[in-house]
Design a protein around this motif. Sequence first.
Motif, short mmCIF file in Angstrom:
data_model
loop_
_atom_site.label_atom_id
_atom_site.label_comp_id
_atom_site.label_asym_id
_atom_site.label_seq_id
_atom_site.Cartn_x
_atom_site.Cartn_y
_atom_site.Cartn_z
N PHE A 176 0.83 -1.20 0.00
CA PHE A 176 0.00 0.00 0.00
C PHE A 176 0.87 1.26 0.00
CE2 PHE A 176 -2.96 -3.08 2.04
CZ PHE A 176 -3.99 -3.00 1.10
N ILE A 177 0.47 2.22 -0.84
CA ILE A 177 1.15 3.51 -0.94
C ILE A 177 0.17 4.59 -0.52
CG2 ILE A 177 2.41 5.08 -2.47
CD1 ILE A 177 2.90 2.66 -4.31
N ASP A 178 0.64 5.61 0.13
CA ASP A 178 -0.23 6.66 0.66
C ASP A 178 -0.71 7.58 -0.47
OD1 ASP A 178 -1.65 8.22 2.38
OD2 ASP A 178 0.08 9.20 3.30
N THR A 179 -1.70 7.09 -1.22
CA THR A 179 -2.30 7.85 -2.32
C THR A 179 -3.82 7.80 -2.19
OG1 THR A 179 -2.44 5.93 -3.80
CG2 THR A 179 -0.37 7.20 -3.82
N ASP A 180 -4.51 8.47 -3.11
CA ASP A 180 -5.97 8.49 -3.08
C ASP A 180 -6.57 7.09 -3.22
OD1 ASP A 180 -5.89 11.21 -2.83
OD2 ASP A 180 -6.34 11.64 -4.92
N LEU A 181 -5.84 6.19 -3.89
CA LEU A 181 -6.34 4.84 -4.15
C LEU A 181 -6.67 4.09 -2.87
CD1 LEU A 181 -6.89 2.78 -6.45
CD2 LEU A 181 -4.54 1.98 -6.15
N VAL A 182 -5.90 4.33 -1.81
CA VAL A 182 -6.11 3.60 -0.56
C VAL A 182 -6.49 4.54 0.57
CG1 VAL A 182 -4.63 1.69 -1.20
CG2 VAL A 182 -3.63 3.65 -0.02
N ARG A 183 -7.01 5.69 0.22
CA ARG A 183 -7.46 6.62 1.26
C ARG A 183 -8.55 5.95 2.11
NH1 ARG A 183 -9.19 12.35 -0.82
NH2 ARG A 183 -6.93 12.48 -1.08
N GLY A 184 -8.42 6.02 3.41
CA GLY A 184 -9.39 5.41 4.29
C GLY A 184 -9.02 4.00 4.72
N PHE A 185 -7.99 3.40 4.09
CA PHE A 185 -7.53 2.08 4.49
C PHE A 185 -6.65 2.24 5.74
CE2 PHE A 185 -7.73 -0.86 0.56
CZ PHE A 185 -8.91 -0.27 0.14
N ASP A 186 -6.98 1.51 6.80
CA ASP A 186 -6.20 1.57 8.03
C ASP A 186 -5.08 0.53 7.96
OD1 ASP A 186 -5.29 2.12 10.56
OD2 ASP A 186 -6.85 0.97 11.59
N VAL A 187 -4.08 0.82 7.13
CA VAL A 187 -2.96 -0.09 6.92
C VAL A 187 -1.67 0.73 6.83
CG1 VAL A 187 -4.29 -1.87 5.72
CG2 VAL A 187 -3.29 0.02 4.41
N GLN A 188 -0.55 0.06 6.97
CA GLN A 188 0.72 0.73 6.82
C GLN A 188 0.92 1.09 5.35
OE1 GLN A 188 3.96 -1.36 8.60
NE2 GLN A 188 5.52 0.09 7.91
N LYS A 189 1.34 2.32 5.11
CA LYS A 189 1.49 2.80 3.73
C LYS A 189 2.87 3.43 3.53
CE LYS A 189 -3.38 4.15 4.01
NZ LYS A 189 -4.34 5.28 4.00
N SER A 190 3.41 3.23 2.33
CA SER A 190 4.69 3.84 1.97
C SER A 190 4.46 5.24 1.43
CB SER A 190 5.40 2.99 0.92
OG SER A 190 5.70 1.71 1.40
N ASP A 191 5.41 6.12 1.68
CA ASP A 191 5.36 7.47 1.13
C ASP A 191 5.69 7.42 -0.36
OD1 ASP A 191 6.92 10.07 0.29
OD2 ASP A 191 5.72 10.63 2.03
N PRO A 192 4.89 8.04 -1.23
CA PRO A 192 5.14 7.98 -2.68
C PRO A 192 6.53 8.46 -3.08
CG PRO A 192 2.96 8.87 -2.26
CD PRO A 192 3.65 8.78 -0.92
N LEU A 193 7.02 9.51 -2.45
CA LEU A 193 8.35 10.03 -2.78
C LEU A 193 9.43 9.02 -2.43
CD1 LEU A 193 7.95 13.73 -1.61
CD2 LEU A 193 8.06 12.92 -3.98
N ASP A 194 9.25 8.33 -1.29
CA ASP A 194 10.22 7.30 -0.91
C ASP A 194 10.20 6.14 -1.90
OD1 ASP A 194 11.00 8.72 1.32
OD2 ASP A 194 9.68 7.64 2.70
N VAL A 195 9.01 5.78 -2.36
CA VAL A 195 8.88 4.69 -3.34
C VAL A 195 9.62 5.08 -4.62
CG1 VAL A 195 7.29 3.39 -4.80
CG2 VAL A 195 6.70 3.84 -2.41
N ALA A 196 9.39 6.29 -5.10
CA ALA A 196 10.04 6.74 -6.34
C ALA A 196 11.56 6.74 -6.20
CB ALA A 196 9.54 8.13 -6.72
N ARG A 197 12.05 7.21 -5.06
CA ARG A 197 13.51 7.24 -4.85
C ARG A 197 14.08 5.82 -4.84
NH1 ARG A 197 11.89 10.85 -0.51
NH2 ARG A 197 12.01 13.01 -1.21
N THR A 198 13.38 4.90 -4.16
CA THR A 198 13.84 3.51 -4.09
C THR A 198 13.88 2.88 -5.48
OG1 THR A 198 12.96 3.25 -1.85
CG2 THR A 198 13.35 1.24 -3.12
N VAL A 199 12.85 3.15 -6.27
CA VAL A 199 12.78 2.58 -7.62
C VAL A 199 13.90 3.12 -8.50
CG1 VAL A 199 11.41 2.43 -9.73
CG2 VAL A 199 10.32 2.11 -7.49
N TYR A 200 14.11 4.42 -8.48
CA TYR A 200 15.16 4.99 -9.31
C TYR A 200 16.54 4.51 -8.89
CZ TYR A 200 11.88 8.20 -11.61
OH TYR A 200 10.86 8.74 -12.35
#
Length: 237
Positions: A176-200
């Motif tokens: 799960f990534i902290d975006t609109d897609l999972v808004r309201g989900f009570d789960v651990q989420k990754s920060d989108p910027l951190d995901v992008a940095r990790t991928v690059y």
Amino acid sequence: MNISGSVVFVTGASRGLGLAFAKVALALGASKVYAGMRNPAGFDVPGLIPVHIDVTDDVSVASAASKCADTTLLVNNAGIGEVHEGALDKGMIDLTRRMMETNCYGIVRASQAFAPILAANGGGAIVNVLSDVAWLSVPMLAAYAASKSAAWSVTNALRLGVKGSNTQVVGVHVGFIDTDLVRGFDVQKSDPLDVARTVYAGVEAGELEVLVDEKTRYIKSTLSLPDAVYFNPPASA
């Protein structure tokens, strides 16, 4: 390949993870970043070049590729998701068709349009944003998971298909990534910027697959075991 000096095209870049990919590419020194989106009207983020693209439409994808023929790194990020009752849901087939059109066929369309461009530019990279549900499907995300499993298979075939053109294909698996897609989900989420940095960072290291978070790495580590996690997923999955 290096992100610095590259020309990056990101699909689904109007917000969320796609916008993060675009911003981080710019921060890492990309010479140009195209932010692909269905509706560029009003989009104004300094340094990013908005480009119309609808990955469900062949003409739109071809037009975007033609306008951005200097691209060396394609990020196939565009995706949709929806919660439902599971594989026995009466709407499962129609919902899966809709998910496939964007999440799987969208990757195929964009890759077919941009792969020859990358090859002509000396090679580059294609990054496909997948998911840990490609391996661990749960009832409420059954249609989404099916589309991501198919996209994983396409990614693996694509990697072999462009092997001779100096193009790296990176499959990104993430929870799960902290975006609109999972808004309201009570789960651990990754920060989108951190995901992008990790991928690059994975792209620059020459990796073929990037497993972004600990949960995703754990899921993959069990796939060949007799008690693989997809048989009896934890309640938090």
